[in-house]
Scaffold this motif. Sequence first.
Motif, PDB file in Angstrom:
ATOM      1  N   GLN A 119       0.818  -1.222   0.000  1.00 59.62           N
ATOM      2  CA  GLN A 119       0.000   0.000   0.000  1.00 59.62           C
ATOM      3  C   GLN A 119       0.846   1.264   0.000  1.00 59.62           C
ATOM      4  OE1 GLN A 119      -2.551  -0.246   3.418  1.00 59.62           O
ATOM      5  NE2 GLN A 119      -3.853  -1.829   2.515  1.00 59.62           N
ATOM      6  N   ARG A 120       1.920   1.250   0.750  1.00 59.55           N
ATOM      7  CA  ARG A 120       2.751   2.450   0.878  1.00 59.55           C
ATOM      8  C   ARG A 120       3.881   2.499  -0.161  1.00 59.55           C
ATOM      9  NH1 ARG A 120      -1.090   3.287   3.616  1.00 59.55           N
ATOM     10  NH2 ARG A 120      -1.139   3.806   5.819  1.00 59.55           N
ATOM     11  N   GLY A 121       4.105   1.399  -0.854  1.00 60.22           N
ATOM     12  CA  GLY A 121       5.228   1.347  -1.785  1.00 60.22           C
ATOM     13  C   GLY A 121       6.569   1.316  -1.064  1.00 60.22           C
ATOM     14  N   TRP A 122       6.560   0.789   0.153  1.00 50.84           N
ATOM     15  CA  TRP A 122       7.767   0.724   0.970  1.00 50.84           C
ATOM     16  C   TRP A 122       8.536  -0.564   0.703  1.00 50.84           C
ATOM     17  CZ3 TRP A 122       5.361   2.178   6.371  1.00 50.84           C
ATOM     18  CH2 TRP A 122       5.033   3.539   6.379  1.00 50.84           C
ATOM     19  N   HIS A 123       9.832  -0.499   0.994  1.00 56.90           N
ATOM     20  CA  HIS A 123      10.702  -1.657   0.798  1.00 56.90           C
ATOM     21  C   HIS A 123      11.646  -1.868   1.980  1.00 56.90           C
ATOM     22  CE1 HIS A 123       9.291  -1.890  -3.299  1.00 56.90           C
ATOM     23  NE2 HIS A 123       9.453  -0.583  -3.377  1.00 56.90           N
ATOM     24  N   ARG A 124      11.282  -1.266   3.126  1.00 60.07           N
ATOM     25  CA  ARG A 124      12.141  -1.378   4.313  1.00 60.07           C
ATOM     26  C   ARG A 124      11.305  -1.764   5.531  1.00 60.07           C
ATOM     27  NH1 ARG A 124      14.624   4.147   5.090  1.00 60.07           N
ATOM     28  NH2 ARG A 124      12.582   4.786   4.373  1.00 60.07           N
ATOM     29  N   VAL A 125      11.916  -2.635   6.369  1.00 56.46           N
ATOM     30  CA  VAL A 125      11.248  -3.119   7.587  1.00 56.46           C
ATOM     31  C   VAL A 125      12.264  -3.152   8.723  1.00 56.46           C
ATOM     32  CG1 VAL A 125      10.064  -5.074   8.671  1.00 56.46           C
ATOM     33  CG2 VAL A 125       9.694  -4.588   6.240  1.00 56.46           C
ATOM     34  N   LEU A 126      11.835  -2.675   9.884  1.00 56.59           N
ATOM     35  CA  LEU A 126      12.609  -2.831  11.105  1.00 56.59           C
ATOM     36  C   LEU A 126      11.887  -3.871  11.945  1.00 56.59           C
ATOM     37  CD1 LEU A 126      14.814  -2.030  13.139  1.00 56.59           C
ATOM     38  CD2 LEU A 126      13.278  -0.246  13.967  1.00 56.59           C
ATOM     39  N   GLY A 127      12.516  -5.005  12.153  1.00 51.66           N
ATOM     40  CA  GLY A 127      11.930  -6.074  12.960  1.00 51.66           C
ATOM     41  C   GLY A 127      12.563  -6.098  14.338  1.00 51.66           C
ATOM     42  N   ASP A 128      11.808  -5.695  15.343  1.00 51.61           N
ATOM     43  CA  ASP A 128      12.307  -5.695  16.718  1.00 51.61           C
ATOM     44  C   ASP A 128      11.934  -7.025  17.365  1.00 51.61           C
ATOM     45  OD1 ASP A 128      12.990  -5.339  19.352  1.00 51.61           O
ATOM     46  OD2 ASP A 128      11.982  -3.404  19.570  1.00 51.61           O
ATOM     47  N   GLN A 129      12.888  -7.940  17.359  1.00 49.69           N
ATOM     48  CA  GLN A 129      12.665  -9.280  17.897  1.00 49.69           C
ATOM     49  C   GLN A 129      13.261  -9.455  19.290  1.00 49.69           C
ATOM     50  OE1 GLN A 129      14.205 -12.079  15.026  1.00 49.69           O
ATOM     51  NE2 GLN A 129      12.640 -11.578  13.527  1.00 49.69           N
ATOM     52  N   ARG A 130      13.647  -8.376  19.929  1.00 51.88           N
ATOM     53  CA  ARG A 130      14.386  -8.484  21.199  1.00 51.88           C
ATOM     54  C   ARG A 130      13.646  -9.257  22.283  1.00 51.88           C
ATOM     55  NH1 ARG A 130      16.275  -2.297  21.675  1.00 51.88           N
ATOM     56  NH2 ARG A 130      14.107  -2.050  21.007  1.00 51.88           N
ATOM     57  N   ARG A 131      12.321  -9.161  22.336  1.00 51.57           N
ATOM     58  CA  ARG A 131      11.557  -9.841  23.398  1.00 51.57           C
ATOM     59  C   ARG A 131      10.911 -11.130  22.906  1.00 51.57           C
ATOM     60  NH1 ARG A 131       7.436  -6.257  25.998  1.00 51.57           N
ATOM     61  NH2 ARG A 131       6.771  -5.913  23.877  1.00 51.57           N
ATOM     62  N   MET A 132      11.183 -11.490  21.697  1.00 55.58           N
ATOM     63  CA  MET A 132      10.522 -12.633  21.055  1.00 55.58           C
ATOM     64  C   MET A 132      11.087 -13.967  21.528  1.00 55.58           C
ATOM     65  SD  MET A 132      10.340 -13.316  16.971  1.00 55.58           S
ATOM     66  CE  MET A 132      11.841 -14.269  16.838  1.00 55.58           C
ATOM     67  N   GLN A 133      10.199 -14.947  21.631  1.00 55.70           N
ATOM     68  CA  GLN A 133      10.618 -16.328  21.859  1.00 55.70           C
ATOM     69  C   GLN A 133      11.072 -16.913  20.528  1.00 55.70           C
ATOM     70  OE1 GLN A 133       7.177 -18.264  23.634  1.00 55.70           O
ATOM     71  NE2 GLN A 133       8.141 -18.120  25.626  1.00 55.70           N
ATOM     72  N   PRO A 134      11.816 -18.029  20.555  1.00 55.70           N
ATOM     73  CA  PRO A 134      12.250 -18.638  19.295  1.00 55.70           C
ATOM     74  C   PRO A 134      11.057 -19.031  18.418  1.00 55.70           C
ATOM     75  CG  PRO A 134      13.332 -19.697  21.168  1.00 55.70           C
ATOM     76  CD  PRO A 134      12.289 -18.768  21.727  1.00 55.70           C
ATOM     77  N   PHE A 135      11.266 -18.951  17.109  1.00 58.33           N
ATOM     78  CA  PHE A 135      10.256 -19.477  16.200  1.00 58.33           C
ATOM     79  C   PHE A 135      10.154 -20.977  16.408  1.00 58.33           C
ATOM     80  CE2 PHE A 135      11.550 -15.764  13.485  1.00 58.33           C
ATOM     81  CZ  PHE A 135      10.324 -15.121  13.492  1.00 58.33           C
ATOM     82  N   THR A 136       8.943 -21.503  16.349  1.00 54.07           N
ATOM     83  CA  THR A 136       8.769 -22.954  16.405  1.00 54.07           C
ATOM     84  C   THR A 136       9.195 -23.535  15.056  1.00 54.07           C
ATOM     85  OG1 THR A 136       6.519 -22.918  15.519  1.00 54.07           O
ATOM     86  CG2 THR A 136       6.767 -22.672  17.939  1.00 54.07           C
ATOM     87  N   PRO A 137       9.464 -24.831  14.990  1.00 53.99           N
ATOM     88  CA  PRO A 137       9.791 -25.434  13.691  1.00 53.99           C
ATOM     89  C   PRO A 137       8.687 -25.191  12.655  1.00 53.99           C
ATOM     90  CG  PRO A 137      10.384 -26.936  15.447  1.00 53.99           C
ATOM     91  CD  PRO A 137       9.637 -25.784  16.091  1.00 53.99           C
ATOM     92  N   GLU A 138       7.432 -25.256  13.087  1.00 52.56           N
ATOM     93  CA  GLU A 138       6.310 -25.027  12.171  1.00 52.56           C
ATOM     94  C   GLU A 138       6.322 -23.584  11.642  1.00 52.56           C
ATOM     95  OE1 GLU A 138       1.551 -26.002  12.154  1.00 52.56           O
ATOM     96  OE2 GLU A 138       2.408 -25.177  14.000  1.00 52.56           O
ATOM     97  N   GLU A 139       6.594 -22.623  12.534  1.00 51.13           N
ATOM     98  CA  GLU A 139       6.665 -21.220  12.111  1.00 51.13           C
ATOM     99  C   GLU A 139       7.824 -21.005  11.145  1.00 51.13           C
ATOM    100  OE1 GLU A 139       4.921 -18.943  16.072  1.00 51.13           O
ATOM    101  OE2 GLU A 139       7.055 -19.470  15.995  1.00 51.13           O
ATOM    102  N   SER A 140       8.976 -21.554  11.483  1.00 51.79           N
ATOM    103  CA  SER A 140      10.151 -21.408  10.608  1.00 51.79           C
ATOM    104  C   SER A 140       9.880 -21.979   9.227  1.00 51.79           C
ATOM    105  CB  SER A 140      11.373 -22.101  11.225  1.00 51.79           C
ATOM    106  OG  SER A 140      11.765 -21.456  12.410  1.00 51.79           O
ATOM    107  N   GLU A 141       9.261 -23.132   9.170  1.00 58.93           N
ATOM    108  CA  GLU A 141       8.947 -23.752   7.877  1.00 58.93           C
ATOM    109  C   GLU A 141       7.967 -22.891   7.088  1.00 58.93           C
ATOM    110  OE1 GLU A 141       9.085 -25.808   4.617  1.00 58.93           O
ATOM    111  OE2 GLU A 141      10.429 -26.129   6.322  1.00 58.93           O
ATOM    112  N   TRP A 142       6.953 -22.361   7.756  1.00 60.89           N
ATOM    113  CA  TRP A 142       5.990 -21.507   7.060  1.00 60.89           C
ATOM    114  C   TRP A 142       6.670 -20.243   6.527  1.00 60.89           C
ATOM    115  CZ3 TRP A 142       4.009 -16.660   6.973  1.00 60.89           C
ATOM    116  CH2 TRP A 142       2.878 -16.488   6.171  1.00 60.89           C
ATOM    117  N   ILE A 143       7.538 -19.638   7.332  1.00 70.37           N
ATOM    118  CA  ILE A 143       8.270 -18.441   6.894  1.00 70.37           C
ATOM    119  C   ILE A 143       9.106 -18.770   5.661  1.00 70.37           C
ATOM    120  CG2 ILE A 143      10.120 -16.832   7.518  1.00 70.37           C
ATOM    121  CD1 ILE A 143       8.944 -16.937  10.415  1.00 70.37           C
TER     122      ILE A 143
END
Length: 136
Positions: free
Chosen positions: A54-78
């Motif tokens: 929508q915005r025509g943007w091509h940049r993302v800041l992902g703040d994962q500092r408080r995140m738990q590890p991705f599960t195997p299922e999440e990693s595979e989907w990503i």
Amino acid sequence: MPATSPALPVYFQNAVARLLEHPHGYAVVEYQPGPRRLSDLQGLLAQLGNLLTQRGWHRVLGDQRRMQPFTPEESEWIRAHWLTRGTTFHGAVLLPHDVFARLASSQLVLEAKAANLSYRLFDDLAAAEAWLAKLA
């Protein structure tokens, strides 16, 4: 501590993260601590894709500092659905504090590079923002 000011407009929010619109023309994803459902992660990433388009943007800041590890299922989907989108963008990722989450994030970034996506890992918010600013 969140990467951004609470004054940034919230585009989308669910149990996984808040998706914010930065005035310098990029999306900010502030991941929340705690367990996630795959459907919530899928919803978040769908909304991120919508915002970028929508915005025509091509940049993302992902703040994962408080995140738990991705599960195997999440990693595979990503791997199967996010890294293969065919859309080029640049992602600055603030690494999680959790060592296992760091490993999972680092592995996905390596795979993103193989898919010709531009991701860089950071421990420092100012450095991540400066890198994104150079890409404007």
